[in-house]
Design an enzyme around this catalytic site. Structure first.
Site, mmCIF file in Angstrom:
data_model
loop_
_atom_site.group_PDB
_atom_site.id
_atom_site.type_symbol
_atom_site.label_atom_id
_atom_site.label_comp_id
_atom_site.label_asym_id
_atom_site.label_seq_id
_atom_site.Cartn_x
_atom_site.Cartn_y
_atom_site.Cartn_z
ATOM 1 N N ASN A 665 0.667 3.920 9.029
ATOM 2 C CA ASN A 665 1.714 3.837 8.005
ATOM 3 C C ASN A 665 1.388 4.468 6.657
ATOM 4 O O ASN A 665 2.302 4.775 5.891
ATOM 5 C CB ASN A 665 2.090 2.367 7.774
ATOM 6 C CG ASN A 665 2.611 1.712 9.027
ATOM 7 O OD1 ASN A 665 3.550 2.191 9.642
ATOM 8 N ND2 ASN A 665 1.989 0.617 9.432
ATOM 9 N N TYR A 666 0.104 4.645 6.354
ATOM 10 C CA TYR A 666 -0.252 5.131 5.018
ATOM 11 C C TYR A 666 -1.082 6.412 5.009
ATOM 12 O O TYR A 666 -1.226 7.039 3.962
ATOM 13 C CB TYR A 666 -1.012 4.040 4.240
ATOM 14 C CG TYR A 666 -0.143 2.861 3.888
ATOM 15 C CD1 TYR A 666 0.719 2.913 2.799
ATOM 16 C CD2 TYR A 666 -0.154 1.702 4.650
ATOM 17 C CE1 TYR A 666 1.539 1.839 2.467
ATOM 18 C CE2 TYR A 666 0.664 0.626 4.339
ATOM 19 C CZ TYR A 666 1.505 0.707 3.250
ATOM 20 O OH TYR A 666 2.324 -0.361 2.940
ATOM 21 N N LEU A 667 -1.669 6.781 6.150
ATOM 22 C CA LEU A 667 -2.543 7.950 6.193
ATOM 23 C C LEU A 667 -1.820 9.135 6.806
ATOM 24 O O LEU A 667 -1.342 9.048 7.948
ATOM 25 C CB LEU A 667 -3.806 7.629 6.998
ATOM 26 C CG LEU A 667 -4.655 6.472 6.457
ATOM 27 C CD1 LEU A 667 -5.832 6.217 7.371
ATOM 28 C CD2 LEU A 667 -5.124 6.754 5.045
#
EC number: 5.6.2.1
Length: 708
Positions: A665-667
């Site tokens: 979700n963030y990388l």
């Protein structure tokens, strides 16, 4: 076997000349599983051989004669032994002849190109590898490469959408007649609505939830709403309710599911697949796409995360009249279940959902969306990471701006600057305003209260330390001690002055105001973009610091996981240690110890082989084959031992850290793909099959020189 009279025992010496009689082929009636008796021709076959072939013992018919048995003097035990020995001696020669005959027949069939129907020719390793490669190529060929197409104009998500609507859970089935509910020791026949909700509670009796006061009170309140007037008059105390028989029935059903035969499991699997085939796919711009959550959630009791104030409340059954359908005007509108109608049918191509409804617990809207590897989800991910990349070019100016705002004369501006400092440096979530008692007491940066922060002039050798302690998203505790710059520390003192523990620290700031300010600094910028940017840039920096091309594959993967771990710690992606962790580590340590012993033994054998090779040394400089084999064995043991030790280190370090959340979700996946290309590590070591499908766009477009 069916004859009444027994033939005379034959002599041992006559075994070859007069073998044991074999029954001639005859037609016997056999009753089939699906129909009446049929006449099936039986092949001649030795009884012992047939028994061996079937993998079971041959059942001896009563009074069957056996060679060498003495009927007059033998005891029952000795009779059994003699008979068994006689049978073995009698059948040994016959069995060998039958086996050789069958082998010859098999060879003839093989020459003629015949194969038994039940046997499939085994594939070699090369053939298996080729089949996998071919399957992968076919998948790639059939994949919709949407990222190579032109994007639609702003706001338009699709031009054609057709689907079959959501799948509704089956109707409630009443309890069997032998299962009863008791109140104050007396049998009570509940109405169907009350019985269904009572069963929800009974199914959770072995769970900790049913012992919690809030859960029990909420359940009982909602359960009474489902009762008839007579039931409400009778049932007034949950402690007097006896759900034992309902719970036992539930447990029996669970066990029955575990004990299902292979055929029963296959039947269930096929039935589920039919549902997926009908409801699990849609046509998006005339391409077949998988739907993510096409099933409407069945009714049940709400659990929530942590100590949620609404736990135990009844999640009511969702009906078609509550569901809004979204599709194209030109497409076929999904048919509602018999006797029902949809709430509304829309044709809105600016949204990505296929159906929506409002759930009753918190009044939130639920959606049916496409799968993670669909075009709509992929486009959203790609756009998210591109916005985060744009922040890289202007993040220095934003930091200068909020640093200046820390000295602003307006308290509102100062509070916004301090909040931005925390969001940037600590990757805190912005937080949302919530009505009191509506949800669990979770907070973010903008909703921090005085009780969540402790200020220390000096702590552990550092000055101006801020101690955070609060529940973040999903009721995960955030606890951190962070040294901050003096301006931030001074402002926090001012914000918290003359305030009680329950007061807001940032009383003049909301997430709406914060995000409005951020979007004025850069189009599309929000607090969440800061979190994505900081996570991705941290991964890229950590990979550069930790990775080494000369390392072997397990060491490279350990470096990757350590870089990922740094991001997970930054984003506070924690988890409870698995219940089986200690046992799992003990098993792994046992394997490591066993491997060390094997390595020690392999080294001893290598030493001995070298010693033997010296005594038998030849004038040729060619190395001894045995020494080479032993050296290869030592090398293999060392590689496996290193792999296990790296795995143990990785497992211990990840004990309470969740790597998956940040990775998915963030990388930015392009960072990981570029790292794999540079380090010559297969991508499937980082992403599994479903994750590779989700990030197919990144795998296709990323080169080794990609920079976030």
């Amino acid at each position: 076997m069916s004859s009444a009279k027994s033939p005379k025992p034959t002599q041992e010496g006559d075994d070859e000349k007069s073998p044991k009689k074999v029954k001639s082929p005859k037609t016997e009636p056999v009753e089939s599983a699906s129909g009446p008796r049929e006449s099936v021709k039986q092949e001649p076959q030795d009884d012992d051989f047939a028994a061996k072939k079937k993998g079971m013992k041959r059942k001896r018919i009563k009074d069957e004669p056996v060679e060498g048995a003495s009927h007059s003097t033998a005891t029952p035990t000795s009779k059994k032994k003699d008979k068994r020995n006689g049978q073995e001696e009698e059948s040994a020669g016959e069995y060998r002849r039958k086996k050789s005959k069958k082998r010859r027949e098999k060879a003839v069939k093989k020459e003629d190109g015949e194969h038994p129907v039940s046997q499939k020719p085994k594939r070699t390793k090369e053939e298996t590898k080729e089949a996998r490669v071919k399957k992968k190529e076919e998948e790639e060929k059939s994949r919709w490469r949407w990222w190579e197409e032109e994007k639609y104009e702003d706001g338009v998500k699709w031009k054609f959408l057709e689907h079959n609507g959501p799948f509704f859970p089956p109707e409630y089935q009443p309890l069997p007649d032998n299962v009863h509910f008791y109140y104050a020791g007396n049998k009570v026949k509940l109405s169907l609505a009350a019985e269904e909700v009572g069963l929800f509670f009974a199914q959770m009796l072995d769970h900790e939830y049913t012992t919690k006061k809030v859960f029990r009170e909420n359940f009982f309140t909602d359960w009474r709403k489902e009762m008839t007037h007579e039931e409400r008059t009778l049932i007034k105390d949950l402690d007097k309710c006896n759900f034992t028989e309902l719970f036992a029935m539930h447990k029996a059903r669970v066990e029955a599911r575990k004990l299902m035969t292979k055929e029963e499991k296959l039947a269930v699997k096929e039935a589920n697949q039919k549902i997926v085939d009908e409801y699990g796919y849609c046509l998006l711009d005339h391409h077949k796409e998988r739907i993510g959550n096409f099933k409407i959630e069945p009714p049940g009791l709400f659990r929530g995360r942590g100590e949620h104030p609404k736990q135990g409340m009844l999640k009511t059954r969702i009906l078609p009249k509550q569901v809004i359908i979204n599709c194209t005007k030109e497409s076929r509108v999904p048919v509602a279940p018999a006797g029902h109608n949809w709430k509304e049918v829309r044709h809105d191509n600016t949204v990505t959902w296929l159906a929506s409804w409002t759930e009753n617990i918190q009044g939130s809207i639920k959606y049916i969306m496409l799968n993670a590897n669909s075009k709509l989800k992929g486009e959203k991910d790609w756009e998210k990471y591109e916005v985060a990349r744009k922040l890289k070019s202007c993040v220095d100016n934003i930091r200068k701006q909020y640093d200046q705002d820390l000295k602003s004369k307006q308290m509102k501006t100062r509070q916004r600057a301090v909040a931005l400092y925390f969001i940037d440096k600590l990757a805190l979530r912005a937080g949302n305003e919530k009505d009191e008692g509506e949800t669990a007491d979770t907070v973010g940066c903008c909703s921090l209260r005085v009780e969540h922060i402790t200020l220390h002039e000096k702590l552990d050798g550092s000055e101006c330390v801020v101690e955070f302690d609060f529940l973040g998203k999903d009721c995960i505790r955030y606890y951190n001690k962070v040294p901050v710059i003096k301006k931030v520390f001074k402002n926090l003192n001012i914000f918290m002055e003359n305030k009680s523990p329950g007061d807001d620290v940032f009383d003049r700031l909301t997430t709406v105001l914060l995000n409005k300010h951020l979007s004025s600094l850069m189009p599309g910028l929000s607090a969440k973009v800061f979190r994505t940017y900081n996570a991705s840039i941290t991964l890229q920096q950590q990979l550069k610091e930790l990775s080494n091309k000369s390392d072997n594959e397990p060491e490279k993967l350990l470096s990757y996981n350590r870089a990922n771990r740094a991001v997970a710690i930054l984003c506070n992606h924690q988890r409870a240690a698995p219940k089986t962790f200690d046992q799992s580590m003990a098993n792994l340590q046992a394997k490591i110890d066993a491997r060390k012993e094997k390595l020690s033994l392999a080294k001893t054998e290598l030493k001995q082989a070298k010693k033997d090779a010296k005594t038998k040394s030849s004038p040729e400089p060619k190395p001894h084959p045995l020494v080479e084999r032993k050296m290869a064995a030592v090398q293999r043991c060392e590689e496996l031992l290193l792999k296990m030790e790296v795995q143990a280190t990785d497992k211990e370090e990840n004990k309470q850290i969740s790597l998956g959340t940040s990775k998915l979700n963030y990388l930015d996946p392009r960072i990981s793909v570029a790292w794999c290309r540079n380090m010559v590590v297969p991508v499937d070591k980082i992403y599994n099959k479903s994750q590779r499908d989700k990030f197919a766009w990144a795998l296709d477009m990323t080169e080794a020189d990609f920079e976030f």
